[in-house]
Scaffold this active site. Structure first.
Site, PDB file in Angstrom:
ATOM      1  N   ARG B 192     -55.431 -17.229 -74.739  1.00 56.55           N
ATOM      2  CA  ARG B 192     -55.553 -16.966 -73.299  1.00 56.55           C
ATOM      3  C   ARG B 192     -54.684 -15.606 -72.889  1.00 56.55           C
ATOM      4  NH1 ARG B 192     -59.426 -18.804 -72.649  1.00 56.55           N
ATOM      5  NH2 ARG B 192     -59.922 -20.927 -71.947  1.00 56.55           N
ATOM      6  N   LEU B 272     -65.021 -13.692 -78.789  1.00 60.87           N
ATOM      7  CA  LEU B 272     -65.371 -12.375 -78.561  1.00 60.87           C
ATOM      8  C   LEU B 272     -64.313 -11.692 -77.645  1.00 60.87           C
ATOM      9  CD1 LEU B 272     -69.261 -12.185 -77.764  1.00 60.87           C
ATOM     10  CD2 LEU B 272     -68.053 -11.130 -79.603  1.00 60.87           C
ATOM     11  N   ARG B 273     -63.289 -12.491 -77.246  1.00 57.99           N
ATOM     12  CA  ARG B 273     -62.214 -12.054 -76.610  1.00 57.99           C
ATOM     13  C   ARG B 273     -61.535 -10.962 -77.066  1.00 57.99           C
ATOM     14  NH1 ARG B 273     -59.905 -17.119 -74.310  1.00 57.99           N
ATOM     15  NH2 ARG B 273     -61.499 -17.249 -72.899  1.00 57.99           N
ATOM     16  N   GLY B 274     -61.364 -11.233 -78.507  1.00 54.71           N
ATOM     17  CA  GLY B 274     -60.427 -10.121 -78.985  1.00 54.71           C
ATOM     18  C   GLY B 274     -60.925  -8.636 -79.106  1.00 54.71           C
ATOM     19  N   THR B 277     -60.462  -7.497 -75.279  1.00 59.31           N
ATOM     20  CA  THR B 277     -59.282  -7.098 -75.048  1.00 59.31           C
ATOM     21  C   THR B 277     -58.788  -5.764 -75.875  1.00 59.31           C
ATOM     22  OG1 THR B 277     -58.792  -9.713 -75.172  1.00 59.31           O
ATOM     23  CG2 THR B 277     -56.863  -8.034 -74.870  1.00 59.31           C
TER      24      THR B 277
END
Lengths: 562, 334
Positions: B192, B272-274, B277
């Protein structure tokens, strides 16, 4: 000087230093944070505690299970109800105080963090920790001790040693401005580096201490004498190594002494003290046994909300229990219906005394709080050494012990998992289960022989405990081995690397704060295993002749303490 | 409340300072996680950030810091229509905070003394449009963590208890600090946080001495010290504001998108947050440096802080995941 006389002189010196520390603390309680007093109850400690009222702030005693509304303040329910307007209680943290924490070695991590935040808020409070730990690894939380300037160990001091030396000056009113020579920070920082002190708080505290010491001796500028006293008071308990004579023992990055400085760089300007003298002064006070391995740091074993598989009375989740009357301390939630039910019968009576009060008449004795009880299932992860060196007879005993424990686990509704390591790898013979039959069958078929890949066993146990924790179980690792690790993690036979890998993984397990138990099944207790158990943070049980019943009793005992 | 230590006066710790500045430029990056040893100035930096951030406009007395009168929740019963400027809220979430304190609850005082049902907003309401700072985040109770995850995800706090049914906006940037020796952080929570940085004590003697000197003058000659650094802080603040303006105009070439995806595939980061960000952070950095286009150089410098906490854990990797990221970046971007 004869040995006893020298001893007595040293004790006297130690005691004198303690009084100096106390005087410095009285001068600047907020800046120095406070003091850790490590001692069992006794006359020496009482002598020191009776001197605490000299500190310029009111003293408040706290215990490890103090509740939040005592710390932070909150609504005073009974007064609020009586007055029909909100009346707040002052918390411990609302004013600067000397906080005296008894049984500091039992302070839970969350209370430690709250106290640390309070110290950092810099409203001038100081903290005195009474550390009554008996074992070397029973210590007050590091997060707190790091913030306190002085660490005092009264071990071996008698009441006769604790006489207050004459000539300790009284505190000077604050506000006396003490100048710091330009070189002082440099001297203190280099000294800290030579003793291997990593935290930057140490030189800061030493500087504040030097200031306080100068002020109480009526000086307006810090002298070498103040610096030496400050270093001897603050550094010894934090040192991690003993410096050699010259500066070449500094680690490479610290070698660089070229400080941008208008003075010459020869370190012998008018102010500079011969650093060696200071080093000697601190060295003389290093705690004994510094070099036989540093005291293992207490980890966050008590952290996390897992209750070691025992019942926990909570007020959040779990099976609802009947409501109880109690105080609203911000932790429990009010059970409104039960509160109203308790207040209902009294309404006519109360109405008579307060005819014009609006609404329901509720007293604080009517308040009912919700309670829940939750249990988390425990998982015993047996990690058994099935190598050739753990002789076949031992393996039989281990199997017997596991079987006995299984019977108990069945009664206690625990889950059991079995990992065996032999040859080049560890196998999960049995994923977490409660099935007795299956476990017995797998156990009986457990073969023996081959090398000892201890690291692989530990790794498998660590992975399984992580996995089970995410499923809400409380893992406990029971490791049975003879400790002759000879297979590295990648499966190559190499004794040294195998030992290193085991250390690394034991550290990893400890950081996950998985409680464990190390059972030594070799013929003679192995010192190497004992140190591995310390790394693991687990109790060590040498059972040279492990019979199943004794192993089982030991495990049960160790678990019930957890 | 004493004035915090000035942000510009913090010696070294470039990674930590940069991460905080980037989230101030683009709050959409998500929070910052600062992990490190004791006494490295983690908390100092977060408190300093509060003084550095540009002020926000809000309706006077609104419990959720609404920017416009029509956004104010009706339960708050705001009388005033005044819009005032105030410092960006940086709310501390203390470790012992109860669920009631965090999400808000029935106002027990009013219920008991006046017999009224009213909502007492919690920390999440106060942190709206600002920062929520959790010291020792790894020691936080699990159920509070779950709550935070849920709210951080949706940007809205929903309270359904004791006969109350209330929802209010809660968009904040999470900042957490902790000491890894005290306990681990759950991967769900790790993920998060937008950026994670590790701080260590400086090993250079000169730097350490400078830390002591500055800290000492802050403690003892506070006013003079603050005045000395005021200009520096103002410069940083102006630069952040300028970067916020420029952020919308930063172009992202197709090749950079490709690089992002390739990096994340090579590292095997989950979800896919990587990528998202990484891209946002690189754009913020480009804006901070006053560039119009994102380049590989930007990616390279932000990859460790954007990705290192999203990798599968390897207990044997002594070097830490930051090194792994750097190695992979070198092999992918050349």
């Amino acid at each position: 000087m004869s040995a006893p006389a020298r001893d007595a002189a040293r004790k006297g010196e130690g005691a004198a230093l303690i009084w100096t520390a106390l005087a410095c603390l009285a001068q600047d309680p907020g800046g120095l944070g406070g003091m850790v007093i490590r001692a069992r109850t006794g006359p020496a400690r009482d002598a020191l505690l009776s001197a605490l009222p000299r500190l310029p702030l009111p003293i408040r005693k706290i215990h490890p299970t103090i509740s939040d509304d005592q710390l932070f303040g909150g609504i005073n329910i009974s007064a609020t109800l009586a007055a029909s307007q909100v009346i707040e209680n002052d918390g411990l943290f609302s004013h600067p105080r000397i906080i005296l924490a008894t049984m500091a070695e039992r302070i839970p991590t969350d209370l430690a963090a709250k106290l640390a935040q309070h110290l950092d808020a810099a409203i001038g409070s100081a903290l005195i920790l009474l550390d009554e730990g008996a074992e070397p690894d029973e210590r007050a939380p590091k997060a707190l001790t790091d913030r306190l300037a002085f660490h005092v160990d009264l071990d071996g001091l008698r009441i006769a040693d604790m006489t207050v030396p004459a000539g300790t000056p009284p505190p000077v009113p604050a506000g006396t401005d003490v100048k710091i020579p330009y070189k002082s920070p440099e001297i203190l920082v280099s000294l800290a580096a030579r003793f291997g002190i990593d935290s930057l708080r140490a030189p800061l505290l030493a500087l504040s201490c030097a200031r306080a010491h100068a002020a109480m001796n009526g000086r307006t500028k810090v002298t070498d004498d103040d610096l030496t006293t400050a270093a001897t008071l603050v550094y010894p308990s934090r040192a991690t190594r003993i410096p050699e004579d010259a500066a070449e023992d500094l680690p490479a990055p610290l070698q660089d002494q070229s400080v941008p400085d208008d003075a010459g760089n020869d370190g012998t300007t008018g102010e500079a003290i011969p650093a060696e003298m200071m080093v000697e002064a601190v060295k003389a006070l290093l705690p004994p046994g510094l070099l036989d391995g540093l005291v293992p740091a207490g980890t966050g074993r008590r952290s996390g909300g897992s209750g070691a598989g025992q019942k926990r009375k909570g007020n959040r989740r779990g099976r609802p229990l009947p409501s109880r009357s109690g105080r609203l301390d911000g932790r429990a939630r009010i059970d409104l219906v039960a509160t109203l039910r308790a207040a209902a019968p009294w309404q006519p009576l109360r109405r008579r005394t307060q005819p014009d009060a609006p609404g329901l008449l509720i007293r604080s004795s009517d308040i009912r709080l919700r309670r829940f009880e939750e249990t988390s299932d425990r998982l015993l992860i047996f990690t058994v050494d099935a190598s050739g060196s753990a002789a076949v007879s031992r393996l039989g005993e281990a199997k017997g012990a596991v079987e006995l424990l299984l019977g108990e686990a069945y009664a206690r509704r625990d889950h059991v998992a079995l990992i065996a390591f032999r040859g080049e790898e560890a196998d999960l013979l049995l994923p977490p289960t409660r099935s007795l039959v299956q476990t017995k069958r797998r156990l009986a078929a457990l073969p023996g022989g081959g090398g000892t890949p201890l690291a692989a066993g530990l790794k498998a146990a660590a992975e399984l405990s992580l996995l089970s924790r995410s499923k809400g179980l409380t893992p406990t690792v029971v490791l049975m081995t003879d400790g002759r690790a000879n297979i590295a993690l990648d499966g190559t036979p190499d004794r040294q690397r195998a030992a290193q890998d085991s250390e690394t993984l034991a550290t990893a397990l400890r950081l996950q704060s998985v409680p464990g138990l190390m059972i030594d099944m070799s013929n003679r207790p192995q010192p190497a295993l004992k140190s591995l158990a310390a790394t693991l943070g687990a109790p060590y049980l040498p059972l040279p002749r492990a019979d199943a019943a004794r192993v089982s009793a030991a495990v049960t005992g160790a678990l019930s303490e957890a | 409340m004493t004035a915090p230590f000035p942000f510009s006066a913090i010696v070294g710790q470039t990674d930590m300072k940069r991460a905080m500045v980037l989230t101030a430029i683009d709050p959409g990056i998500g929070g910052v996680l600062v992990f490190g040893d004791r006494g490295t100035g983690k908390s100092t930096a977060v408190r300093a950030l509060a003084a550095l951030l540009p002020p926000i406009e809000q309706v006077e007395g609104c419990p959720v810091n609404s920017a416009r009168v029509e956004d104010c929740p009706d339960w708050a019963e705001i009388g005033s229509k005044q819009v005032v400027s105030r410092p960006t809220p940086v709310i501390d979430l203390p470790l012992g905070a109860t669920e009631d304190r965090v999400v808000g609850a029935l106002d027990i005082e009013r219920a008991l003394t006046r017999g009224e049902k009213a909502f007492e907003p919690g920390l999440l309401a106060r942190a709206n449009r600002g920062y929520l700072y959790i010291d020792e985040v790894n020691l936080l109770e699990d159920h509070i963590v779950d709550l935070l995850l849920d709210v951080a995800q949706s940007g809205e706090n929903v309270v359904e208890r004791e006969g109350l049914s209330i929802r209010h906006p809660a968009r904040f940037v999470l900042v957490g600090s902790g000491n890894p020796e005290e306990g681990e952080l759950r991967p769900q929570l790790l993920d998060r946080f937008g950026l994670s940085v590790e701080v260590r004590s400086p090993t250079d003697i000169g730097q350490r001495i400078e830390v002591i000197r500055r800290r000492d003058s802050y403690e003892n000659t506070r006013d003079a010290f603050l005045t000395r650094w005021q200009a520096e802080d103002a410069k940083t603040r102006d630069r952040i504001l300028a970067a916020r303006q420029a952020l919308t105009e930063v172009r992202t070439p197709k090749t950079i998108l490709r690089d992002c995806a390739e990096l994340c595939v090579a590292l095997g980061s989950d979800g896919l947050r990587g990528e998202l960000t990484l891209l946002r952070t690189a754009r913020a950095l480009a804006a901070w440096e006053g560039r119009k286009t994102v380049t590989r150089k930007h990616l390279r410098s932000v990859a460790p802080m954007a990705l290192s906490h999203r990798l599968r854990r390897d207990p044997l990797d002594e070097a830490g995941s930051g090194t792994r990221v750097t190695r992979t970046v070198e092999s992918v971007l050349g």
